[in-house]
Design a protein around this motif. Structure first.
Motif, PDB file in Angstrom:
ATOM      1  N   SER A 102       0.833  -1.204   0.000  1.00  0.00           N
ATOM      2  CA  SER A 102       0.000   0.000   0.000  1.00  0.00           C
ATOM      3  C   SER A 102       0.861   1.246   0.000  1.00  0.00           C
ATOM      4  CB  SER A 102      -0.918   0.006   1.227  1.00  0.00           C
ATOM      5  OG  SER A 102      -1.868  -1.031   1.165  1.00  0.00           O
ATOM      6  N   TYR A 103       1.887   1.246   0.832  1.00  0.00           N
ATOM      7  CA  TYR A 103       2.775   2.412   0.889  1.00  0.00           C
ATOM      8  C   TYR A 103       3.436   2.642  -0.467  1.00  0.00           C
ATOM      9  CZ  TYR A 103       6.641   5.480   2.189  1.00  0.00           C
ATOM     10  OH  TYR A 103       7.533   6.516   2.238  1.00  0.00           O
ATOM     11  N   ALA A 104       3.950   1.589  -1.062  1.00  0.00           N
ATOM     12  CA  ALA A 104       4.605   1.735  -2.364  1.00  0.00           C
ATOM     13  C   ALA A 104       3.626   2.255  -3.409  1.00  0.00           C
ATOM     14  CB  ALA A 104       5.200   0.406  -2.805  1.00  0.00           C
ATOM     15  N   GLY A 105       2.405   1.728  -3.397  1.00  0.00           N
ATOM     16  CA  GLY A 105       1.410   2.159  -4.373  1.00  0.00           C
ATOM     17  C   GLY A 105       0.999   3.605  -4.199  1.00  0.00           C
ATOM     18  N   LEU A 106       0.864   4.052  -2.946  1.00  0.00           N
ATOM     19  CA  LEU A 106       0.461   5.438  -2.696  1.00  0.00           C
ATOM     20  C   LEU A 106       1.574   6.425  -3.022  1.00  0.00           C
ATOM     21  CD1 LEU A 106      -1.528   4.916   0.621  1.00  0.00           C
ATOM     22  CD2 LEU A 106      -2.472   5.381  -1.643  1.00  0.00           C
ATOM     23  N   VAL A 107       2.800   6.068  -2.686  1.00  0.00           N
ATOM     24  CA  VAL A 107       3.938   6.907  -3.064  1.00  0.00           C
ATOM     25  C   VAL A 107       3.993   7.065  -4.585  1.00  0.00           C
ATOM     26  CG1 VAL A 107       6.457   6.961  -3.196  1.00  0.00           C
ATOM     27  CG2 VAL A 107       5.351   6.490  -1.020  1.00  0.00           C
ATOM     28  N   TYR A 108       3.824   5.965  -5.288  1.00  0.00           N
ATOM     29  CA  TYR A 108       3.861   5.968  -6.751  1.00  0.00           C
ATOM     30  C   TYR A 108       2.705   6.792  -7.321  1.00  0.00           C
ATOM     31  CZ  TYR A 108       3.748   4.002 -11.517  1.00  0.00           C
ATOM     32  OH  TYR A 108       3.741   3.831 -12.873  1.00  0.00           O
ATOM     33  N   ALA A 109       1.515   6.680  -6.727  1.00  0.00           N
ATOM     34  CA  ALA A 109       0.359   7.439  -7.210  1.00  0.00           C
ATOM     35  C   ALA A 109       0.582   8.940  -7.081  1.00  0.00           C
ATOM     36  CB  ALA A 109      -0.901   7.031  -6.443  1.00  0.00           C
ATOM     37  N   GLY A 110       1.412   9.335  -6.108  1.00  0.00           N
ATOM     38  CA  GLY A 110       1.689  10.757  -5.929  1.00  0.00           C
ATOM     39  C   GLY A 110       2.415  11.380  -7.103  1.00  0.00           C
ATOM     40  N   ASP A 111       3.204  10.590  -7.830  1.00  0.00           N
ATOM     41  CA  ASP A 111       3.888  11.075  -9.030  1.00  0.00           C
ATOM     42  C   ASP A 111       4.389   9.867  -9.816  1.00  0.00           C
ATOM     43  OD1 ASP A 111       5.306  12.254 -11.046  1.00  0.00           O
ATOM     44  OD2 ASP A 111       6.558  13.512  -9.771  1.00  0.00           O
ATOM     45  N   THR A 112       3.604   9.421 -10.764  1.00  0.00           N
ATOM     46  CA  THR A 112       3.958   8.228 -11.539  1.00  0.00           C
ATOM     47  C   THR A 112       5.067   8.501 -12.545  1.00  0.00           C
ATOM     48  OG1 THR A 112       2.239   8.677 -13.187  1.00  0.00           O
ATOM     49  CG2 THR A 112       1.626   7.295 -11.309  1.00  0.00           C
ATOM     50  N   THR A 113       5.448   9.773 -12.718  1.00  0.00           N
ATOM     51  CA  THR A 113       6.521  10.093 -13.665  1.00  0.00           C
ATOM     52  C   THR A 113       7.881  10.220 -12.987  1.00  0.00           C
ATOM     53  OG1 THR A 113       6.125  12.483 -13.458  1.00  0.00           O
ATOM     54  CG2 THR A 113       4.900  11.302 -15.160  1.00  0.00           C
ATOM     55  N   ASP A 114       7.924  10.136 -11.667  1.00  0.00           N
ATOM     56  CA  ASP A 114       9.176  10.240 -10.915  1.00  0.00           C
ATOM     57  C   ASP A 114       9.924   8.906 -10.996  1.00  0.00           C
ATOM     58  OD1 ASP A 114      11.224  10.446  -9.100  1.00  0.00           O
ATOM     59  OD2 ASP A 114       9.993  11.106  -7.428  1.00  0.00           O
ATOM     60  N   PRO A 115      11.105   8.863 -11.607  1.00  0.00           N
ATOM     61  CA  PRO A 115      11.827   7.587 -11.752  1.00  0.00           C
ATOM     62  C   PRO A 115      12.125   6.907 -10.415  1.00  0.00           C
ATOM     63  CG  PRO A 115      12.803   9.276 -13.146  1.00  0.00           C
ATOM     64  CD  PRO A 115      11.817   9.973 -12.257  1.00  0.00           C
ATOM     65  N   GLY A 122       8.236  -0.573  -8.389  1.00  0.00           N
ATOM     66  CA  GLY A 122       8.550  -1.811  -9.110  1.00  0.00           C
ATOM     67  C   GLY A 122       9.358  -2.786  -8.272  1.00  0.00           C
ATOM     68  N   ASP A 123      10.371  -2.266  -7.557  1.00  0.00           N
ATOM     69  CA  ASP A 123      11.200  -3.141  -6.715  1.00  0.00           C
ATOM     70  C   ASP A 123      10.373  -3.764  -5.586  1.00  0.00           C
ATOM     71  OD1 ASP A 123      13.385  -2.575  -8.255  1.00  0.00           O
ATOM     72  OD2 ASP A 123      14.317  -1.182  -6.834  1.00  0.00           O
ATOM     73  N   THR A 124       9.498  -2.961  -4.974  1.00  0.00           N
ATOM     74  CA  THR A 124       8.660  -3.485  -3.895  1.00  0.00           C
ATOM     75  C   THR A 124       7.742  -4.573  -4.413  1.00  0.00           C
ATOM     76  OG1 THR A 124       8.706  -1.337  -2.771  1.00  0.00           O
ATOM     77  CG2 THR A 124       6.976  -2.872  -2.117  1.00  0.00           C
ATOM     78  N   GLN A 125       7.148  -4.328  -5.557  1.00  0.00           N
ATOM     79  CA  GLN A 125       6.257  -5.317  -6.158  1.00  0.00           C
ATOM     80  C   GLN A 125       6.996  -6.621  -6.447  1.00  0.00           C
ATOM     81  OE1 GLN A 125       4.685  -4.378 -10.130  1.00  0.00           O
ATOM     82  NE2 GLN A 125       2.638  -4.828  -9.342  1.00  0.00           N
ATOM     83  N   ALA A 195       3.450  -5.540 -15.539  1.00  0.00           N
ATOM     84  CA  ALA A 195       4.296  -4.662 -16.347  1.00  0.00           C
ATOM     85  C   ALA A 195       3.472  -3.870 -17.354  1.00  0.00           C
ATOM     86  CB  ALA A 195       5.352  -5.495 -17.064  1.00  0.00           C
ATOM     87  N   TRP A 196       2.468  -4.517 -17.954  1.00  0.00           N
ATOM     88  CA  TRP A 196       1.630  -3.820 -18.926  1.00  0.00           C
ATOM     89  C   TRP A 196       0.756  -2.772 -18.240  1.00  0.00           C
ATOM     90  CZ3 TRP A 196       2.518  -4.042 -23.950  1.00  0.00           C
ATOM     91  CH2 TRP A 196       3.267  -5.127 -24.435  1.00  0.00           C
ATOM     92  N   ASN A 197       0.304  -3.053 -17.021  1.00  0.00           N
ATOM     93  CA  ASN A 197      -0.421  -2.047 -16.245  1.00  0.00           C
ATOM     94  C   ASN A 197       0.439  -0.822 -15.992  1.00  0.00           C
ATOM     95  OD1 ASN A 197      -3.187  -2.974 -14.389  1.00  0.00           O
ATOM     96  ND2 ASN A 197      -2.237  -4.465 -15.736  1.00  0.00           N
ATOM     97  N   ARG A 198       1.669  -1.066 -15.613  1.00  0.00           N
ATOM     98  CA  ARG A 198       2.579   0.046 -15.329  1.00  0.00           C
ATOM     99  C   ARG A 198       2.896   0.840 -16.596  1.00  0.00           C
ATOM    100  NH1 ARG A 198       8.544  -0.733 -12.531  1.00  0.00           N
ATOM    101  NH2 ARG A 198       9.365   1.337 -13.066  1.00  0.00           N
ATOM    102  N   LEU A 199       3.069   0.166 -17.713  1.00  0.00           N
ATOM    103  CA  LEU A 199       3.299   0.861 -18.975  1.00  0.00           C
ATOM    104  C   LEU A 199       2.131   1.784 -19.302  1.00  0.00           C
ATOM    105  CD1 LEU A 199       4.808   1.355 -21.647  1.00  0.00           C
ATOM    106  CD2 LEU A 199       3.648  -0.677 -22.568  1.00  0.00           C
TER     107      LEU A 199
END
Length: 620
Positions: A102-115, A122-125, A195-199
Motif C-alpha cells: 500500500s505504501y509503495a502504491g500510494l507513493v507511486y500514485a503521488g507522481d507516476t513520472t518520478d523515476p 517496481g522493486d517493492t512489487q 508490467a503492462w499495467n505500469r506501462l
C-alpha cells in the motif's frame, strides 16, 4: 484498491511529498496532502527495510511450518485450534504485506513520472511477489481438505471466526490449479500483467495535449470538456483525440496483450465466459449481472436518450456534439467551491444521516488521510485506498472546485467510512466484494446531493443541480454498462485473434451510439476515447460494479426515505460486515432482492423520476 476515476483538472506541481502533510494553497483554499508517515517515514527508512525483511522471513517461516501439513493438522487432536492459529498467522502476515505494498502504491500514485518512485514501486512489487510465492500453497491446501471435516471444525470456536473466509475460499476451488502452476502464474505476473499495467499508467501520465498553444497533462485537458465556452470544449476534445491517435499503437498493443493474457488464464482455470472470473471475485451470479445489464439496456431510451434530447433542447440544438455531453447548462452561473466549503457540505450531509458517519469522515480531514491538489504526474481521477486494517484508508482526489468535485469528495469519503467500519474484520475479511463496494460511496453522494438540493430554492439553480445529478447517474449506470459491453466485445473477439485499432474503434463507437442515443453526435475523433479508460487495463469488467452500486443505493435510499425504524443501525451493520456475508444476506434486512429484474428497474426508476422533474420544470 477501490478506484474511481472522475474528470478533474491538474494544478502546478506541489512540493514532493512522499511523506506528505503539507497543504498547497490554491484558488480553492489550502488543499491537504496526505501524510504517508502513518505507514512508513520514507522510501529509504529503516522501518520499511525492517518490515520488508520481516515479511520475507515470515513468508519462509510460514511455509516451513505448514506446507504439506494441513491435512494432518485437520485430522489430528485439537484441529480447530491449530487451524485457527494457522489462519490467524496468515491474516497477520497479509496485513504486513499489505502495508508494504500500500505504501509503495500510494507513493507511486503521488507522481507516476518520478523515476525514483517508479523504481521503488517496481522493486517493492517484485520483492513481495517473490516472497508471497511461498504462501500460495496455503489456500490451495485448505481447499483440498475434506469439506465435511472443515464444516465440523468451523462450527465451533475459535475457527468459527474465520468461517466466512473459509467458506468464501471454497468458491475458488473449481478454478484452482496445481501448486507449481499457480506459483508460475504468480511470479510471471510481475513481468506480465503487472508490467503492462505500469506501462499504461506511465504512458498516460506522460501524455501532453496541445490546447490553444498550451501543453497540458490529461486531467486539465479533460476538465476543459466542462468549460462554459463551447469553443474551449471543442478544442480540448480535438486535442485529446489528436494525442490519443498518436499513441493508439501502444494502447492497442496493451489491450491485445492483456486480453490474451486473461484468455490464457481463463482457459487454464476453466472459466467459460469472459467475465466469469470477475463475477467469481465479486461473489455475484452471472444471471444477476445479466439481469442488471438487460434492465439498463432496455432503459436506454427512457434514460440517456431522453435526457440528452432534453439537454440538446436547452442548448437550442437538434443534437449535441460529444464534447457537450457534460457541459454546464447555459445561462446558469458555475460557482467555484472552496475546499473548506466542500468539507463543510459533505460533513453536514453525513451528520444529517448519522453523527457517527460524520465523525469517521472528519478524521480524513483532520489526520492527513486526503491528498487533494492536482500535480503533473499524479494519478488521475480519484480513489479510496483501504491500505490495511492495522492502519487506515487514504483518499486521493484532484480537486478543482466544481460541484462535481464535491460529489467526488462525498463519494470517496463514503468508501473511506466503509473501509474504516470493515477494518475490524481483519485483512482476510475486511475486503468488500465489488457488488457492495460502491454502496457507501454512492450513498454518501446521494446524502450530499439531497442536502444541497433541499437548500436550493432558485429554479435555475435547482434545475442545474438536478441536471448534474442526472448526468452523474447516467455516467455511473448507462455509461458503465456501455463500458462493460465494450469489454465483452473486445475480449470475445480477442479469442479469435488480435484486434486492430480500427476493430477497437468500431467496437467503442457501436456501444457508445447505442447508449448515448441520437441526441449525441459522435463526430470524428471520439473513436479514440476508449484508449484512456484505466479500468479496461487494471480491472477487466470492474465497471458494472458502479451500475450495480448506483441502482442498489437508489433502492436502499428509497427504504431510508420511508423512515423505517432502525435503518441507520442496519446500514452500519452492512458496512461493518466487510466481506463476511453474501450481498443477498446483507440486503435481506432491508427487504431487497437483487436477483430479480424488478429490483434493477426500481433503481433505474429514480433516474427516470429526476428526468421527469426536469421535463416538468421545462414545461412550467
Amino acid at each position: 484498491m477501490t478506484i474511481d476515476r472522475s474528470t478533474v483538472r491538474t494544478l502546478p506541481r506541489a512540493p514532493k511529498a512522499a511523506a506528505g502533510g503539507a497543504a498547497g494553497t490554491t484558488d480553492f483554499g489550502a488543499l491537504p496532502e496526505w501524510d504517508l508517515t502513518h505507514l512508513y517515514p520514507a522510501m529509504d527508512s529503516p522501518e520499511l527495510a525492517r518490515d520488508m525483511a520481516a515479511a520475507k522471513d515470515e513468508c519462509a517461516a510460514f511455509a516451513q511450518a505448514y506446507r504439506g501439513r494441513l491435512a494432518g493438522i485437520a485430522a489430528g487432536e485439537g484441529a480447530g485450534q491449530a487451524l485457527f492459529e494457522a489462519v490467524a498467522r496468515y491474516d497477520r502476515l497479509e496485513d504486513l504485506l499489505g502495508r508494504l505494498m500500500s505504501y509503495a502504491g500510494l507513493v507511486y500514485a503521488g507522481d507516476t513520472t518520478d523515476p525514483k518512485r517508479a523504481k521503488f514501486y517496481g522493486d517493492t512489487q517484485e520483492r513481495l511477489t517473490a516472497a508471497t510465492a511461498q504462501l500460495l500453497f496455503f489456500p490451495l491446501e485448505l481447499n483440498r481438505l475434506d469439506d465435511a471435516r472443515v464444516d465440523a471444525l468451523v462450527a465451533q470456536a475459535p475457527l468459527s471466526h474465520y468461517g466466512p473466509w473459509l467458506e468464501d475460499l471454497r468458491k475458488d476451488k473449481p478454478f484452482q490449479l496445481e501448486d507449481r502452476i499457480e506459483e508460475l502464474f504468480h511470479e510471471k505476473s510481475v513481468t506480465g500483467r503487472g508490467a503492462w499495467n505500469r506501462l499504461f499508467d506511465e504512458t498516460i501520465a506522460a501524455l501532453r495535449f496541445t490546447v490553444r498553444g498550451e501543453e497540458l497533462p490529461i486531467e486539465p485537458t479533460l476538465n476543459k470538456l466542462q468549460d462554459r465556452d463551447e469553443t474551449v470544449r471543442r478544442d480540448a476534445a480535438a486535442a485529446l483525440a489528436a494525442t490519443f491517435r498518436e499513441n493508439l499503437r501502444t494502447f492497442t498493443l496493451i489491450t491485445n496483450t492483456l486480453a490474451k493474457d486473461k484468455e490464457i488464464s481463463d482457459r487454464w482455470r476453466g472459466f467459460t465466459d469472459v467475465a466469469d472470473q470477475r463475477h467469481l471475485a465479486n461473489r455475484v451470479e452471472r444471471e444477476t449481472v445479466e439481469a442488471l445489464v438487460a434492465a439498463v439496456r432496455e432503459g436506454y431510451p427512457r434514460l440517456s436518450h431522453r435526457y440528452y434530447a432534453l439537454k440538446a433542447k436547452w442548448f437550442g440544438k437538434p443534437a449535441l456534439e460529444f464534447w457537450d455531453r457534460n457541459a454546464p447548462l447555459p445561462s446558469v452561473e458555475q460557482r467555484t467551491i472552496r475546499w473548506e466549503d466542500a468539507r463543510a457540505t459533505v460533513l453536514d450531509a453525513y451528520a444529517g444521516f448519522s453523527p457517527r458517519m460524520a465523525d469517521i469522515a472528519r478524521r480524513f480531514f483532520d489526520e492527513g488521510w486526503i491528498d487533494a491538489p492536482t500535480r503533473p504526474g499524479k494519478a488521475p481521477g480519484a480513489f479510496a485506498h483501504p491500505t490495511v486494517p492495522s492502519a487506515h484508508p487514504y483518499v486521493l482526489l484532484n480537486y478543482q472546485g466544481k460541484p462535481r468535485d464535491v460529489m467526488t469528495l462525498a463519494h470517496e469519503l463514503g468508501h473511506g467510512v466503509h473501509q474504516v467500519l470493515a477494518a475490524p474484520q481483519g485483512a482476510l475479511m475486511a475486503q468488500t466484494p465489488l457488488t457492495l463496494a460502491e454502496t457507501a460511496s454512492v450513498f454518501g453522494e446521494m446524502l450530499t446531493f439531497r442536502r444541497l438540493l433541499d437548500q436550493t430554492t432558485k429554479p435555475a439553480e435547482r434545475r442545474a443541480m438536478l441536471a448534474a445529478k442526472v448526468e452523474d447517474m447516467i455516467n455511473t449506470v448507462v455509461r458503465q454498462i456501455a463500458f462493460y459491453e465494450f469489454e465483452r466485445k473486445v475480449h470475445v473477439a480477442r479469442r479469435e485473434g488480435e484486434l486492430t485499432t480500427e476493430d477497437l474503434n468500431a467496437a467503442w463507437m457501436s456501444v457508445q451510439a447505442d447508449s448515448l442515443g441520437p441526441a449525441i453526435r459522435l463526430s470524428e475523433g471520439y473513436e479514440t476515447y476508449w484508449a484512456y479508460i484505466p479500468h479496461f487495463v487494471h480491472s477487466p469488467f470492474y465497471v458494472y460494479a458502479y451500475a450495480f452500486g448506483d441502482c442498489l443505493v437508489n433502492s436502499l435510499y428509497g427504504v431510508y426515505e420511508n423512515a423505517s425504524d432502525g435503518f441507520v443501525d442496519r446500514y452500519f451493520e452492512l458496512l461493518a460486515a466487510g466481506g463476511t456475508k453474501h450481498y443477498g444476506a446483507l440486503l435481506e434486512p432491508f427487504g431487497l432482492d437483487a436477483t430479480t429484474p424488478e429490483f434493477w428497474k426500481i433503481g433505474l426508476s429514480m433516474i427516470e423520476r429526476l428526468i421527469g422533474e426536469l421535463e416538468a420544470m421545462e414545461e412550467g
